[in-house]
Design a protein around this motif. Sequence first.
Motif, PDB file in Angstrom:
ATOM      1  N   PRO A 160       1.157  -1.600   0.230  1.00 24.15           N
ATOM      2  CA  PRO A 160      -0.254   0.405   0.188  1.00 24.15           C
ATOM      3  C   PRO A 160       0.621   1.088   0.597  1.00 24.15           C
ATOM      4  N   GLU A 161       0.283   2.162  -0.799  1.00 31.60           N
ATOM      5  CA  GLU A 161       0.925   3.352  -1.278  1.00 31.60           C
ATOM      6  C   GLU A 161       0.294   4.464  -0.316  1.00 31.60           C
ATOM      7  N   ARG A 162       0.727   5.532   0.195  1.00 30.54           N
ATOM      8  CA  ARG A 162       0.091   7.061   1.184  1.00 30.54           C
ATOM      9  C   ARG A 162      -0.684   7.507   0.568  1.00 30.54           C
ATOM     10  N   LYS A 163      -1.473   7.854   0.563  1.00 32.78           N
ATOM     11  CA  LYS A 163      -2.428   8.839   0.175  1.00 32.78           C
ATOM     12  C   LYS A 163      -3.236   9.854   0.980  1.00 32.78           C
ATOM     13  N   SER A 164      -3.183  11.143   0.600  1.00 35.50           N
ATOM     14  CA  SER A 164      -4.742  11.948   1.847  1.00 35.50           C
ATOM     15  C   SER A 164      -6.412  12.384   1.371  1.00 35.50           C
ATOM     16  N   TYR A 165      -5.778  11.355  -0.042  1.00 37.70           N
ATOM     17  CA  TYR A 165      -7.872  11.395  -0.222  1.00 37.70           C
ATOM     18  C   TYR A 165      -8.046  10.168  -0.806  1.00 37.70           C
ATOM     19  N   ASN A 166      -9.333  10.138  -0.916  1.00 43.69           N
ATOM     20  CA  ASN A 166      -9.304   8.671  -1.431  1.00 43.69           C
ATOM     21  C   ASN A 166      -9.534   9.168  -2.727  1.00 43.69           C
ATOM     22  N   PRO A 167      -8.137   7.785  -4.078  1.00 43.55           N
ATOM     23  CA  PRO A 167      -8.328   8.510  -5.146  1.00 43.55           C
ATOM     24  C   PRO A 167      -9.197   7.766  -6.162  1.00 43.55           C
ATOM     25  N   TRP A 168      -9.909   7.010  -5.702  1.00 43.05           N
ATOM     26  CA  TRP A 168     -11.632   6.269  -6.398  1.00 43.05           C
ATOM     27  C   TRP A 168     -12.199   6.657  -6.698  1.00 43.05           C
ATOM     28  N   GLY A 169     -12.205   7.149  -5.445  1.00 46.76           N
ATOM     29  CA  GLY A 169     -14.047   8.798  -5.610  1.00 46.76           C
ATOM     30  C   GLY A 169     -13.671   9.763  -6.828  1.00 46.76           C
ATOM     31  N   LEU A 170     -12.251  10.201  -6.372  1.00 48.84           N
ATOM     32  CA  LEU A 170     -12.076  11.050  -7.662  1.00 48.84           C
ATOM     33  C   LEU A 170     -11.605  10.382  -9.839  1.00 48.84           C
ATOM     34  N   HIS A 171     -11.621   9.475  -9.491  1.00 50.47           N
ATOM     35  CA  HIS A 171     -11.461   8.932 -10.508  1.00 50.47           C
ATOM     36  C   HIS A 171     -12.826   7.872 -11.077  1.00 50.47           C
ATOM     37  N   CYS A 172     -13.365   7.937 -10.563  1.00 52.31           N
ATOM     38  CA  CYS A 172     -15.288   8.066 -10.839  1.00 52.31           C
ATOM     39  C   CYS A 172     -15.326   8.975 -11.111  1.00 52.31           C
ATOM     40  N   HIS A 173     -15.436  10.339 -10.137  1.00 50.50           N
ATOM     41  CA  HIS A 173     -15.787  11.472 -10.591  1.00 50.50           C
ATOM     42  C   HIS A 173     -15.291  11.947 -12.221  1.00 50.50           C
ATOM     43  N   ARG A 174     -14.519  12.159 -12.056  1.00 50.71           N
ATOM     44  CA  ARG A 174     -13.163  12.432 -13.610  1.00 50.71           C
ATOM     45  C   ARG A 174     -14.123  11.765 -14.358  1.00 50.71           C
ATOM     46  N   GLN A 175     -14.341   9.861 -14.349  1.00 53.94           N
ATOM     47  CA  GLN A 175     -14.705   9.547 -15.483  1.00 53.94           C
ATOM     48  C   GLN A 175     -16.081   9.988 -15.704  1.00 53.94           C
ATOM     49  N   HIS A 176     -16.974  10.169 -15.048  1.00 48.56           N
ATOM     50  CA  HIS A 176     -17.942  10.615 -15.090  1.00 48.56           C
ATOM     51  C   HIS A 176     -18.628  11.597 -15.997  1.00 48.56           C
ATOM     52  N   LEU A 177     -17.767  12.843 -15.677  1.00 47.08           N
ATOM     53  CA  LEU A 177     -17.321  13.794 -16.307  1.00 47.08           C
ATOM     54  C   LEU A 177     -16.981  13.725 -18.154  1.00 47.08           C
ATOM     55  N   ASN A 178     -16.339  13.292 -17.974  1.00 48.72           N
ATOM     56  CA  ASN A 178     -15.533  12.651 -19.378  1.00 48.72           C
ATOM     57  C   ASN A 178     -16.657  12.150 -20.026  1.00 48.72           C
ATOM     58  N   ARG A 179     -17.408  11.573 -19.417  1.00 44.29           N
ATOM     59  CA  ARG A 179     -18.250  10.889 -20.070  1.00 44.29           C
ATOM     60  C   ARG A 179     -19.712  11.546 -20.735  1.00 44.29           C
ATOM     61  N   MET A 180     -20.136  12.449 -19.238  1.00 49.42           N
ATOM     62  CA  MET A 180     -21.061  13.457 -19.629  1.00 49.42           C
ATOM     63  C   MET A 180     -20.860  14.245 -20.652  1.00 49.42           C
ATOM     64  N   SER A 181     -19.033  14.564 -21.319  1.00 51.01           N
ATOM     65  CA  SER A 181     -19.011  15.586 -21.871  1.00 51.01           C
ATOM     66  C   SER A 181     -18.322  14.477 -23.811  1.00 51.01           C
ATOM     67  N   SER A 182     -18.299  13.559 -23.092  1.00 55.06           N
ATOM     68  CA  SER A 182     -18.481  13.192 -25.218  1.00 55.06           C
ATOM     69  C   SER A 182     -19.571  12.983 -25.609  1.00 55.06           C
ATOM     70  N   LYS A 183     -20.350  12.788 -24.803  1.00 57.63           N
ATOM     71  CA  LYS A 183     -22.391  12.599 -25.442  1.00 57.63           C
ATOM     72  C   LYS A 183     -22.731  13.702 -25.658  1.00 57.63           C
ATOM     73  N   HIS A 184     -22.513  14.704 -24.463  1.00 60.02           N
ATOM     74  CA  HIS A 184     -23.906  15.741 -24.838  1.00 60.02           C
ATOM     75  C   HIS A 184     -22.774  17.338 -24.868  1.00 60.02           C
ATOM     76  N   ASN A 185     -23.330  18.553 -25.238  1.00 59.03           N
ATOM     77  CA  ASN A 185     -22.906  19.663 -25.858  1.00 59.03           C
ATOM     78  C   ASN A 185     -23.299  20.295 -24.022  1.00 59.03           C
ATOM     79  N   GLU A 186     -22.257  21.435 -23.870  1.00 55.71           N
ATOM     80  CA  GLU A 186     -22.397  21.869 -22.633  1.00 55.71           C
ATOM     81  C   GLU A 186     -24.061  22.172 -21.779  1.00 55.71           C
ATOM     82  N   ASN A 187     -24.672  23.110 -23.140  1.00 54.23           N
ATOM     83  CA  ASN A 187     -25.956  23.167 -22.562  1.00 54.23           C
ATOM     84  C   ASN A 187     -26.746  22.399 -22.290  1.00 54.23           C
ATOM     85  N   LYS A 188     -26.288  21.469 -22.517  1.00 54.82           N
ATOM     86  CA  LYS A 188     -27.614  19.718 -22.823  1.00 54.82           C
ATOM     87  C   LYS A 188     -28.289  19.553 -20.576  1.00 54.82           C
TER      88      LYS A 188
END
Length: 331
Positions: free
Chosen positions: A92-120
């Motif tokens: 195990p490595e040390r980390k001061s926040y949960n990287p999995w939560g940030l990873h999931c959020h980043r994936q979600h934003l990128n998925r939304m961005s690839s499918k829809h325009n900004e005003n949707k």
Amino acid sequence: PLCPGIVSVHLKKDSMGNLTLMASPSLGQPDSCGRLDSAGGDPAVTLWHKCKWSHTQVTKTFKDSCPGKMLLRTDLQYHTDSLLEDANGKQPERKSYNPWGLHCHRQHLNRMSSKHNENKLHQFLLLENVVSKYSYPCILDLKMGTRQHGDDASEEKKARHIKKCEQSTSASLGVRVCGMQVYQADTGHFLCKDKYYGRKLSPEGFRQTLRQFLCNGNQLRTDLLEPIVLRLKALLAVIRKQSSYRFYSSSLLIIYDGQEYKESADHHLPFPKTHGTNPSRVDVRMIDFAHTTFKGSKSNPNPTPHDGPDHGYIFGLENLIKILQSLSEGK
């Protein structure tokens, strides 16, 4: 949240290309907040003035939920000083926040961005942050039951979920680790594990992970075992009385504060009570009901007759209680 219900959300990209979620009360929905100011102003303006959720701000949100002295960063770079153990169980490595939560959020934003325009406009459910009251939130997400696919699952999805259960503790114990973060008082960081780690655990590995969830790096928090077990037993009594509900793919969230609270000694007692656990600092929640069904449910196009309680869920709860009780007995 002050205004639970539905929110309208759209994407916004700044000049640097960073994605942000902009949220506001859903148009046309009933006023769930009520008039909060005597002047009769719009509560949407009073309470919202628009919420922004970006990569950086999600980290800030984690920090707002953890106002203690724990180290948190406002960037998303994967540093070498983390405490994340990978799916292969490597050091195990040390980390001061949960990287999995940030990873999931980043994936979600990128998925939304690839499918829809900004005003949707998208509609989201506004959920409560159940760990907002904790200084060092320790969280265990347990996927419950021996079956994970819903009645409406395709044959391909059904086969995939059955395989996951057969190859994990979902089959042998009726429960598997889906995610975890636990504060380590000796390092001031969190130990984090993701769903891929949980899928590879043996029954003994599952037991050791439960023990790790209750260990703050210095000692086993035995004071937490009784309040958690009592809540699980109360839930078990309710589930046993259900006539047809099936909680497929749902989870149990077990949470507590990693900060220990000392109680002052009462000199009127025959022995000093020097420490203990505030019951409000331990919580157990059922979450994720997207595939929950029951006999005669109209939401299922091909309803399956379910009679009696969910024995797969009961099996998981019983094993979870047994393991926690064995830990309290020092086994």
